[in-house]
Write a protein that holds these residues in place. Structure first.
Motif, mmCIF file in Angstrom:
data_model
loop_
_atom_site.group_PDB
_atom_site.id
_atom_site.type_symbol
_atom_site.label_atom_id
_atom_site.label_comp_id
_atom_site.label_asym_id
_atom_site.label_seq_id
_atom_site.Cartn_x
_atom_site.Cartn_y
_atom_site.Cartn_z
ATOM 1 N N VAL A 75 11.825 -17.387 -19.713
ATOM 2 C CA VAL A 75 10.504 -17.135 -20.279
ATOM 3 C C VAL A 75 10.586 -16.139 -21.428
ATOM 4 O O VAL A 75 9.851 -16.247 -22.420
ATOM 5 C CB VAL A 75 9.539 -16.641 -19.177
ATOM 6 C CG1 VAL A 75 8.244 -16.100 -19.772
ATOM 7 C CG2 VAL A 75 9.236 -17.773 -18.202
ATOM 8 N N GLU A 76 11.491 -15.163 -21.336
ATOM 9 C CA GLU A 76 11.617 -14.161 -22.393
ATOM 10 C C GLU A 76 12.003 -14.783 -23.737
ATOM 11 O O GLU A 76 11.752 -14.199 -24.792
ATOM 12 C CB GLU A 76 12.658 -13.099 -22.002
ATOM 13 C CG GLU A 76 12.645 -11.891 -22.928
ATOM 14 C CD GLU A 76 13.601 -10.798 -22.481
ATOM 15 O OE1 GLU A 76 13.118 -9.816 -21.884
ATOM 16 O OE2 GLU A 76 14.816 -10.942 -22.724
ATOM 17 N N PHE A 96 -6.070 -11.585 -19.043
ATOM 18 C CA PHE A 96 -5.590 -12.401 -17.919
ATOM 19 C C PHE A 96 -4.377 -13.247 -18.295
ATOM 20 O O PHE A 96 -3.462 -13.428 -17.487
ATOM 21 C CB PHE A 96 -6.719 -13.257 -17.331
ATOM 22 C CG PHE A 96 -7.115 -14.483 -18.117
ATOM 23 C CD1 PHE A 96 -6.530 -15.719 -17.855
ATOM 24 C CD2 PHE A 96 -8.105 -14.417 -19.093
ATOM 25 C CE1 PHE A 96 -6.912 -16.846 -18.556
ATOM 26 C CE2 PHE A 96 -8.491 -15.551 -19.792
ATOM 27 C CZ PHE A 96 -7.889 -16.767 -19.531
ATOM 28 N N PHE A 97 -4.326 -13.741 -19.523
ATOM 29 C CA PHE A 97 -3.164 -14.524 -19.944
ATOM 30 C C PHE A 97 -1.942 -13.633 -20.135
ATOM 31 O O PHE A 97 -0.826 -13.974 -19.720
ATOM 32 C CB PHE A 97 -3.487 -15.276 -21.235
ATOM 33 C CG PHE A 97 -2.275 -15.860 -21.916
ATOM 34 C CD1 PHE A 97 -1.508 -16.823 -21.288
ATOM 35 C CD2 PHE A 97 -1.896 -15.426 -23.177
ATOM 36 C CE1 PHE A 97 -0.380 -17.354 -21.914
ATOM 37 C CE2 PHE A 97 -0.775 -15.948 -23.806
ATOM 38 C CZ PHE A 97 -0.016 -16.912 -23.164
ATOM 39 N N VAL A 98 -2.140 -12.467 -20.737
ATOM 40 C CA VAL A 98 -1.025 -11.534 -20.949
ATOM 41 C C VAL A 98 -0.441 -11.100 -19.614
ATOM 42 O O VAL A 98 0.794 -11.021 -19.450
ATOM 43 C CB VAL A 98 -1.504 -10.310 -21.762
ATOM 44 C CG1 VAL A 98 -0.384 -9.273 -21.893
ATOM 45 C CG2 VAL A 98 -1.972 -10.744 -23.139
ATOM 46 N N ILE A 102 1.854 -13.829 -18.287
ATOM 47 C CA ILE A 102 3.154 -13.872 -18.979
ATOM 48 C C ILE A 102 4.019 -12.681 -18.586
ATOM 49 O O ILE A 102 5.234 -12.815 -18.375
ATOM 50 C CB ILE A 102 2.951 -13.916 -20.503
ATOM 51 C CG1 ILE A 102 2.274 -15.240 -20.922
ATOM 52 C CG2 ILE A 102 4.280 -13.764 -21.240
ATOM 53 C CD1 ILE A 102 3.086 -16.481 -20.610
ATOM 54 N N ASN A 103 3.402 -11.513 -18.448
ATOM 55 C CA ASN A 103 4.160 -10.327 -18.015
ATOM 56 C C ASN A 103 4.788 -10.557 -16.635
ATOM 57 O O ASN A 103 5.974 -10.272 -16.418
ATOM 58 C CB ASN A 103 3.245 -9.106 -17.967
ATOM 59 C CG ASN A 103 2.908 -8.559 -19.336
ATOM 60 O OD1 ASN A 103 3.550 -8.911 -20.326
ATOM 61 N ND2 ASN A 103 1.891 -7.710 -19.408
ATOM 62 N N ASP A 104 3.987 -11.069 -15.710
ATOM 63 C CA ASP A 104 4.500 -11.313 -14.351
ATOM 64 C C ASP A 104 5.588 -12.376 -14.364
ATOM 65 O O ASP A 104 6.621 -12.238 -13.680
ATOM 66 C CB ASP A 104 3.356 -11.762 -13.438
ATOM 67 C CG ASP A 104 2.425 -10.618 -13.057
ATOM 68 O OD1 ASP A 104 2.846 -9.449 -13.162
ATOM 69 O OD2 ASP A 104 1.277 -10.899 -12.658
ATOM 70 N N GLU A 140 10.964 -9.296 -20.226
ATOM 71 C CA GLU A 140 9.797 -8.510 -20.630
ATOM 72 C C GLU A 140 8.747 -9.432 -21.240
ATOM 73 O O GLU A 140 9.057 -10.297 -22.063
ATOM 74 C CB GLU A 140 10.190 -7.437 -21.648
ATOM 75 C CG GLU A 140 11.096 -6.354 -21.089
ATOM 76 C CD GLU A 140 10.372 -5.405 -20.157
ATOM 77 O OE1 GLU A 140 9.121 -5.469 -20.088
ATOM 78 O OE2 GLU A 140 11.047 -4.605 -19.481
ATOM 79 N N GLY A 141 7.492 -9.213 -20.850
ATOM 80 C CA GLY A 141 6.405 -10.050 -21.330
ATOM 81 C C GLY A 141 6.199 -9.985 -22.827
ATOM 82 O O GLY A 141 5.925 -11.002 -23.469
ATOM 83 N N TYR A 142 6.327 -8.790 -23.417
ATOM 84 C CA TYR A 142 6.070 -8.675 -24.853
ATOM 85 C C TYR A 142 7.116 -9.432 -25.658
ATOM 86 O O TYR A 142 6.823 -9.990 -26.720
ATOM 87 C CB TYR A 142 5.989 -7.201 -25.279
ATOM 88 C CG TYR A 142 7.301 -6.457 -25.307
ATOM 89 C CD1 TYR A 142 8.084 -6.421 -26.465
ATOM 90 C CD2 TYR A 142 7.758 -5.756 -24.191
ATOM 91 C CE1 TYR A 142 9.290 -5.720 -26.501
ATOM 92 C CE2 TYR A 142 8.951 -5.076 -24.216
ATOM 93 C CZ TYR A 142 9.713 -5.051 -25.371
ATOM 94 O OH TYR A 142 10.909 -4.356 -25.404
#
Length: 468
Positions: free
Chosen positions: A102-103, A316-318, A321-323, A331-333
Motif C-alpha cells: 500500500v505504501e 475518514f478516507f485518510v 489509508i493510514n490503517d 506509512e499512510g502519508y
C-alpha cells in the motif's frame, strides 16, 4: 466506382488532426448491446438508492454478495482480499488489496452519492387553512421552480430518544401516496410572473402538501395536522418531537426510464453523481487481483461542499489509508503521495437548445464517451484541482490502450459560472487526480439525462484504471 485517392492534405489532416465522432458509430452493435445490458442494473440501482443512506445500504449489499468483508484495522490483509468501511451509513469505502505494498500507492475512484433534494426542516409539520404541509430546506444547487407540481416521495430515517431507528420510504410504489409542492395557476400568477426566474419560487414557498382530512373530532384546532400525526404514529410509532432527530427528505418519485425512440438514453433522478458512483462500485466489485490496491470511495455532502464527517473534507478516507499502510509496516502519508485518483464526477453535456453558455470546442457531448475534465472551478479556475500534463498523458494512454471511448470537456464558458468536485480535496492529500465522469443533460434537475454508452465507458475506464 473507384475509391477516391487521398490528397497530401487529407493524409496530413488524418495524421495530425484530433479525430472526434459519435461513439455509437465507433463502438459497434456489440458494445451498444453491452451498454444496454449494463444500464439495466444501473437503473435498478438508481431506483433503490435515492438518498445517500440508501446508496450505502445497496452498495454494501452488493459488496457482501461479491465477497467483501467489513474492514478490521487490526488485521493484516493479503492480495485479493476484499474489504469495506461503512461511515455512519452515509459514506463508504470499498477496497481490493493489491499485490504491491500500500505504501507504494493505491488507485482511487472517488464519487459522491448525495444529490440535490428537499430536506424537511427540524420542525416541519404544520396546518394552514385546513391543509397539512411540510416546511423544507432545499439541499444543493437547484432551480426551485423545477420542484413544483411533480410527484415526490418521502425517504429517510427517524431516531427516537431511546435510539430506535425507523426507516421511512413512502411514495415510490404505485399503491402508496405521493406528495407535491403546489404552484400558482397561470390565471392568477401575474405578479409571480414578474419575478426573476431564480425567484419564481422562493425557498420558503417549497412547502410540501401532505394531507387535507381532519381528525374526526369537532373540538380543538389543527385537526388535519393531528390526523397526519395519528397516521404516522400508527405506522411508525412516532410523535411530533421525533422529527427533531430525523433525516427526512423528499425526492422525485420518478422511476429511471429509457429515453428516446432508440432507447439510447436514461432519464432519472440522481444521475449526479450516482451515474459515476455505480460504475466505480462495479469496478471495485469486478476487479480480481490488481497490482495496486483498488479503492472506491462513495462520499456524502459533495453537493454542499463536502463538509461534515461523511464528506471528503473529513478524515475518514485518510484514516483508512493510514490503517491499511500501517498493517503492512508502511506509512499512510507515503501511500497517499504515491497514489493516483479518478475523481468520478459528471460534467455538463452540450445542449443545442441552450448553446450560448457552452464553448462548443471544449464541451462534452452525449455518446462521445466518458469525459475527462482537467480542471473544474469557476472563472479563473477558482476552487479546483488542475491535473498535471504528465497525469493527463498517462490517463489518455490508458484509455486508448483499453479501447475506452472518451472525450474532454469544460463546465461551460469561462465566465458563465462553474462548479467543483471532490478532486481538490483528494489532491490536497498529495495525490495525482483528474476528473473523469459521464456528461449529463439537465444536471441538478429532478429528471436528468445520460447516454447509456457513456455509462458503460465510465465503467470500462475505471476497470482499466484498477487493472493497470
Amino acid at each position: 466506382m473507384a475509391e477516391k485517392k487521398k490528397t497530401g492534405g487529407a493524409k496530413l489532416r488524418e495524421k495530425l488532426f484530433m479525430q472526434s465522432k459519435n461513439g455509437c458509430i465507433e463502438a459497434g452493435e456489440k458494445t451498444l448491446a453491452e451498454a444496454d445490458l449494463f444500464c439495466e442494473d444501473y437503473k435498478k440501482f438508481l431506483d433503490g438508492a435515492k438518498t445517500e443512506r440508501e446508496a450505502v445500504r445497496t452498495a454494501v449489499d452488493l459488496a457482501e454478495k461479491a465477497g467483501f468483508k467489513l474492514y478490521d484495522p487490526h488485521k493484516a490483509y493479503q492480495p485479493g482480499d476484499k474489504v469495506y468501511v461503512n461511515n455512519r451509513d452515509k459514506a463508504a469505502i470499498f477496497a481490493v488489496i493489491g499485490k504491491q505494498p500500500v505504501e507504494e500507492g493505491v488507485r482511487i475512484a472517488a464519487a459522491h452519492i448525495d444529490s440535490p433534494r428537499l430536506d424537511l426542516k427540524p420542525n416541519p409539520l404544520y396546518e394552514e387553512s385546513e391543509l397539512a404541509l411540510f416546511k423544507t430546506h432545499y439541499y444543493g444547487g437547484i432551480k426551485k421552480y423545477q420542484w413544483t407540481a411533480i410527484p415526490l416521495a418521502l425517504h429517510g430515517v427517524m431516531v427516537k430518544k431511546d435510539g430506535k431507528r425507523i426507516q421511512v420510504s413512502i411514495g415510490e410504489k404505485e399503491e402508496e401516496p405521493c406528495f407535491v409542492v403546489t404552484d400558482l395557476l397561470p390565471h392568477l400568477a401575474a405578479e409571480q410572473s414578474k419575478r426573476t426566474l431564480n425567484n419564481g419560487i422562493k425557498g420558503e414557498e417549497l412547502n410540501i402538501l401532505v394531507g387535507s382530512r381532519p381528525f374526526k373530532d369537532d373540538e380543538g384546532g389543527e385537526l388535519v395536522k393531528l390526523h397526519i400525526l395519528q397516521i404516522l404514529n400508527e405506522k411508525y410509532g412516532v410523535k411530533e418531537e421525533d422529527f427533531l432527530s430525523a433525516e427526512l427528505t423528499c425526492v422525485p418519485a420518478f422511476k429511471a426510464r429509457d429515453l428516446g425512440f432508440d432507447r439510447s438514453m436514461i432519464a432519472a433522478y440522481g444521475h449526479d453523481d450516482r451515474v459515476c458512483a455505480y460504475p466505480a462500485l462495479r469496478a471495485a466489485l469486478d476487479v480480481k487481483a490488481p497490482e495496486r490496491t483498488a479503492v472506491t470511495i462513495l462520499a456524502d455532502k459533495e453537493e454542499i461542499g463536502s463538509e461534515g464527517n461523511t464528506g471528503l473534507q473529513s478524515r475518514f478516507f485518510v484514516y483508512f489509508i493510514n490503517d491499511l499502510a500501517r498493517s503492512q509496516g508502511g506509512e499512510g502519508y507515503r501511500a497517499l503521495s504515491h497514489s493516483q485518483c479518478l475523481s468520478a464526477d459528471v460534467n455538463a453535456a452540450f445542449d443545442p437548445t441552450f448553446p450560448d453558455v457552452m464553448e462548443k470546442r471544449n464541451a462534452a457531448q452525449l455518446n462521445h464517451g466518458v469525459c475527462i475534465t482537467k480542471y473544474t472551478g469557476s472563472r479563473g479556475k477558482s476552487g479546483t484541482s488542475d491535473a498535471s500534463a504528465e497525469y493527463m498523458a498517462q490517463i489518455r494512454a490508458l484509455l486508448d490502450k483499453n479501447d475506452v471511448i472518451w472525450q474532454t470537456g469544460e463546465l461551460g464558458k469561462v465566465d458563465a459560472g462553474g462548479g467543483g468536485t471532490v478532486a481538490m480535496y483528494i489532491a490536497n492529500l498529495n495525490v495525482d487526480v483528474v476528473d473523469l465522469g459521464v456528461p449529463v443533460l439537465s444536471m441538478h434537475a429532478p429528471f436528468e439525462v445520460v447516454s447509456k454508452l457513456d455509462v458503460l465507458m465510465a465503467y470500462k475506464a475505471m476497470m482499466a484504471f484498477y487493472e493497470a
